[in-house]
Design a protein around this motif. Structure first.
Motif, PDB file in Angstrom:
ATOM      1  N   GLN A  63     -13.303   0.905  -1.088  1.00  0.00           N
ATOM      2  CA  GLN A  63     -13.367  -0.446  -0.516  1.00  0.00           C
ATOM      3  C   GLN A  63     -14.683  -1.137  -0.911  1.00  0.00           C
ATOM      4  O   GLN A  63     -14.696  -2.316  -1.266  1.00  0.00           O
ATOM      5  CB  GLN A  63     -13.254  -0.363   1.009  1.00  0.00           C
ATOM      6  N   ARG A  64     -15.775  -0.409  -0.851  1.00  0.00           N
ATOM      7  CA  ARG A  64     -17.077  -1.002  -1.186  1.00  0.00           C
ATOM      8  C   ARG A  64     -17.116  -1.448  -2.642  1.00  0.00           C
ATOM      9  O   ARG A  64     -17.597  -2.542  -2.962  1.00  0.00           O
ATOM     10  CB  ARG A  64     -18.202   0.009  -0.911  1.00  0.00           C
ATOM     11  N   GLU A  65     -16.588  -0.594  -3.535  1.00  0.00           N
ATOM     12  CA  GLU A  65     -16.681  -0.891  -4.960  1.00  0.00           C
ATOM     13  C   GLU A  65     -15.615  -1.874  -5.433  1.00  0.00           C
ATOM     14  O   GLU A  65     -15.893  -2.759  -6.252  1.00  0.00           O
ATOM     15  CB  GLU A  65     -16.560   0.405  -5.754  1.00  0.00           C
ATOM     16  N   GLN A  66     -14.393  -1.747  -4.929  1.00  0.00           N
ATOM     17  CA  GLN A  66     -13.274  -2.482  -5.506  1.00  0.00           C
ATOM     18  C   GLN A  66     -12.917  -3.763  -4.744  1.00  0.00           C
ATOM     19  O   GLN A  66     -12.500  -4.749  -5.337  1.00  0.00           O
ATOM     20  CB  GLN A  66     -12.044  -1.580  -5.561  1.00  0.00           C
ATOM     21  N   VAL A  67     -13.036  -3.715  -3.416  1.00  0.00           N
ATOM     22  CA  VAL A  67     -12.595  -4.847  -2.605  1.00  0.00           C
ATOM     23  C   VAL A  67     -13.750  -5.789  -2.290  1.00  0.00           C
ATOM     24  O   VAL A  67     -13.706  -6.987  -2.589  1.00  0.00           O
ATOM     25  CB  VAL A  67     -11.932  -4.350  -1.306  1.00  0.00           C
ATOM     26  N   PHE A  68     -14.811  -5.234  -1.673  1.00  0.00           N
ATOM     27  CA  PHE A  68     -15.913  -6.083  -1.245  1.00  0.00           C
ATOM     28  C   PHE A  68     -16.980  -6.259  -2.331  1.00  0.00           C
ATOM     29  O   PHE A  68     -17.702  -7.250  -2.341  1.00  0.00           O
ATOM     30  CB  PHE A  68     -16.551  -5.499   0.022  1.00  0.00           C
ATOM     31  N   LYS A  69     -17.081  -5.284  -3.231  1.00  0.00           N
ATOM     32  CA  LYS A  69     -18.083  -5.310  -4.290  1.00  0.00           C
ATOM     33  C   LYS A  69     -19.464  -5.591  -3.711  1.00  0.00           C
ATOM     34  O   LYS A  69     -20.190  -6.483  -4.135  1.00  0.00           O
ATOM     35  CB  LYS A  69     -17.702  -6.341  -5.357  1.00  0.00           C
ATOM     36  N   MET A  70     -19.795  -4.799  -2.685  1.00  0.00           N
ATOM     37  CA  MET A  70     -21.045  -4.940  -1.963  1.00  0.00           C
ATOM     38  C   MET A  70     -21.833  -3.638  -2.006  1.00  0.00           C
ATOM     39  O   MET A  70     -21.258  -2.554  -2.148  1.00  0.00           O
ATOM     40  CB  MET A  70     -20.789  -5.317  -0.501  1.00  0.00           C
ATOM     41  N   SER A  71     -23.125  -3.777  -1.794  1.00  0.00           N
ATOM     42  CA  SER A  71     -23.993  -2.612  -1.712  1.00  0.00           C
ATOM     43  C   SER A  71     -23.842  -1.953  -0.347  1.00  0.00           C
ATOM     44  O   SER A  71     -23.281  -2.533   0.585  1.00  0.00           O
ATOM     45  CB  SER A  71     -25.456  -3.033  -1.910  1.00  0.00           C
ATOM     46  N   ASP A  72     -24.406  -0.761  -0.238  1.00  0.00           N
ATOM     47  CA  ASP A  72     -24.363  -0.062   1.048  1.00  0.00           C
ATOM     48  C   ASP A  72     -25.040  -0.898   2.125  1.00  0.00           C
ATOM     49  O   ASP A  72     -24.557  -0.992   3.264  1.00  0.00           O
ATOM     50  CB  ASP A  72     -25.068   1.295   0.929  1.00  0.00           C
ATOM     51  N   ALA A  73     -26.163  -1.488   1.799  1.00  0.00           N
ATOM     52  CA  ALA A  73     -26.902  -2.285   2.782  1.00  0.00           C
ATOM     53  C   ALA A  73     -26.078  -3.483   3.247  1.00  0.00           C
ATOM     54  O   ALA A  73     -26.102  -3.853   4.435  1.00  0.00           O
ATOM     55  CB  ALA A  73     -28.225  -2.744   2.190  1.00  0.00           C
ATOM     56  N   GLU A  74     -25.326  -4.083   2.353  1.00  0.00           N
ATOM     57  CA  GLU A  74     -24.508  -5.242   2.730  1.00  0.00           C
ATOM     58  C   GLU A  74     -23.357  -4.832   3.644  1.00  0.00           C
ATOM     59  O   GLU A  74     -23.002  -5.562   4.577  1.00  0.00           O
ATOM     60  CB  GLU A  74     -23.980  -5.920   1.465  1.00  0.00           C
ATOM     61  N   ILE A  75     -22.782  -3.686   3.376  1.00  0.00           N
ATOM     62  CA  ILE A  75     -21.699  -3.179   4.232  1.00  0.00           C
ATOM     63  C   ILE A  75     -22.245  -2.875   5.624  1.00  0.00           C
ATOM     64  O   ILE A  75     -21.615  -3.203   6.645  1.00  0.00           O
ATOM     65  CB  ILE A  75     -21.061  -1.920   3.607  1.00  0.00           C
TER      66      ILE A  75
END
Length: 567
Positions: A135-147
């Motif tokens: 989900q982080r890489e493919q859907v939201f394309k966000m860093s850990d900190a952003e999640i």
């Protein structure tokens, strides 16, 4: 199967050994149950429930005994919003029941959610955001900190709106797609949320760890749960919750091992309804506990009524083989199974044991509203003598001798095979009557009278070829005297007479039933049954039935020469 190389294990083991759950034998108490039928289950329906159907389903969940019920995602649609407002405004939520609502970590959605909750007696507000690597890489394309920031900002907004809204609120957080998340990251984000909410003994926080997609064997999920349970901050003030899906068909196992690993709460649905392969099946989970002598704190004593309402409101069907609930799960067609069950039920009646222990039956079907008659043993071409005998005994009070059960069993199986269908109890009884009961062709018993001297002297009237004849017979008893007439004066040869009788207590008043078996000169055994208000008359009718079956089998269609000396 092709393309095996494209698959790998996408889950993450805990960074430390987490296996204390393996030392536990069974679950010792029921968890807090939360039904998500009205959200997870409803969103999975081809035709989602309307307001009236939701209200009826809510009432069903109350009747089962749920104290926590997720009523939906009120910011997602007008129906969801109206449903929650109807429950609150019409005082349809009992004081001891908590409703739960779901919200994403977005300001306007959280605001709408609390607007829908205004005036609620008590509610769980469930915040979630996806945390898995995919989900982080493919859907939201966000860093850990952003999640993490999504979760933390949502947690702050829940506190803000709860303080501004009339009602009593408890907070819940889910790292959605937990099973595809690195354990260290899942722990970090949950602890960040807990630091915002600062749970106390009076206001505990729920941390829910969903197997949004079941990705591993159940023992891995259990180890993940134990790791989180051991390392969450404020653990004494945290209620650890599970939300297993069933992608691998292991939802129940995931939940059971997860409870051994420290979970105190389970979210699921009746019969496992939900997206894709569904949620964990709470009916199965609860009755599994019941089968171990643990009170599940839910009531499934009227399982048929629950299924009927469920199928009407969801337009889905409970499969015939669904654990505990399916139409056929307590039913045995196999001959060996039927025989073992029948003997086990009889043993239980005679022994009066405290604990349930019947072969092939994990629990007593009666305890969840099923019936012995028509539920446990049903008859087709695969059935055996034990099951067929059980049907006759339970439904019609007929307790056949063992060898007669075997003889009759073949006739029933042959008929089922010929018709290629299951036979109902009344059909089985009809076959029995046709084959054995009061058979009077070609030798018909009319009546008898006797005097007792040193031996029983009996005068018996018999009709053969429409002619009534009287014969005098002597024997050690009345039946023996009449048997001697058939053998010595009519030339009907047989030996080894087997006899059994009993009162016919079901459906026939004071009638008696008798069974007689005789062995022909070629060694074949023939059976007959007599039913009459007089026990002796029933015995004679059983003997004549056996004799007539032997005549029909041995001689037909050949001329019956052995009755020509009937004068």
């Amino acid at each position: 199967m092709r393309n095996i190389e494209k698959y790998s294990r996408g889950y993450f083991m805990p960074p430390v050994k987490s296996l204390k759950w393996t030392e536990k034998e069974y679950i010792t108490e029921a968890p807090t149950w939360c039904s998500v039928d009205l959200r997870d289950g409803n969103q999975a329906l081809v035709v989602p429930m309307n307001l009236e159907e939701k209200l009826e389903y809510f009432q069903l969940l109350l009747e089962v005994g749920f104290k926590e019920i997720e009523v939906g995602f009120p910011a997602s649609s007008e129906t969801e919003y109206t449903f929650l407002r109807t429950l609150i405004e019409q005082n349809l939520i009992p004081e001891d029941v908590t409703v739960q609502v779901l919200t994403q970590s977005r300001d306007h959605i959280i605001e709408k959610t609390f607007e829908a909750l205004r005036g609620v007696n008590k509610a769980v507000v469930h915040l979630y955001n996806s945390t898995s690597v995919a989900q982080r890489e493919q859907v939201f394309k966000m860093s850990d900190a952003e999640i993490i920031d999504i979760a933390v900002s949502g947690a702050k907004l829940l506190k803000k709106y709860a303080e501004e809204t009339e009602g009593n609120f408890q907070f819940q957080y889910s790292p959605e797609s937990f099973t595809g998340t690195e354990m260290e990251f899942a722990l970090d984000i949950c602890n960040r949320v807990l630091d915002i909410w600062q749970p106390t003994p009076e206001n505990k926080v729920i941390i829910n760890l969903p197997a949004t997609v079941s990705m591993s064997m159940p023992h891995v999920y259990a180890s993940q749960i134990e790791f989180m349970s051991d390392h969450l901050n404020y653990r004494d003030n945290v209620i650890l919750s599970l939300h297993p899906h069933n992608d691998r068909g292991t939802g129940v196992a995931d939940a059971e091992l997860g409870m051994l690993a420290g979970a105190q709460r389970v979210e699921g649905t009746l019969f496992g309804n939900g997206e894709r392969t569904g949620n964990v099946d709470i009916v199965t989970l609860a009755i599994n506990m019941y089968s171990h002598g643990i009170n599940p704190q839910l009531n499934f004593e009227n399982i048929r009524e629950i299924i009927s309402k469920y199928e009407k409101l969801t337009r889905m069907r409970v499969h015939e083989r669904h654990p505990y609930s399916g139409e056929l799960v307590f039913t045995a067609f196999s001959g060996s199974h039927q025989d073992a069950i029948a003997k086990g039920m009889k043993w239980r009646e005679e022994e009066e044991r405290q604990y349930w222990s019947v072969p092939y039956l994990l629990i007593d079907p009666m305890d969840i509203g099923r019936e012995y008659e028509g539920d446990i043993i049903r008859i087709n071409s695969q059935s055996g003598k034990g099951g067929i005998g059980y049907i006759l005994e339970q439904n019609y009070g007929l307790d056949l001798p063992a060898k007669m059960r075997e003889n009759f069993g073949y006739k029933v199986k042959d008929e089922s095979d010929r018709l290629h269908k299951e036979l109902m109890p009344n059909e089985i009884f009809d076959i029995f009557k046709k084959e054995y009961v009061n058979i009077n062709i070609p030798v018909k018993f009319i009546n008898y009278r006797y005097t007792q001297n040193d031996h029983y002297e009996t005068i018996v009237s018999i009709m053969i070829d429409n002619e009534v004849l009287e014969f005098i017979g002597v024997g050690n008893g009345r039946l023996d005297a009449i048997s001697n007439v058939l053998q010595t004066q009519l030339g009907i040869q047989y030996k080894d007479l087997v006899y059994k009788e009993h009162a016919l207590e079901i459906g026939s008043g004071s009638n008696a039933v008798s069974y007689v078996g005789i062995t022909a000169t070629d060694g074949a055994v023939y059976w007959g049954c007599g039913i009459d208000a007089d026990i002796m008359t029933s015995s004679v009718k059983a003997l004549f039935s056996a004799v007539n079956n032997m005549i029909a089998t041995v001689q037909a269609p050949i001329e019956k020469d052995f009755i020509l000396n009937k004068k």
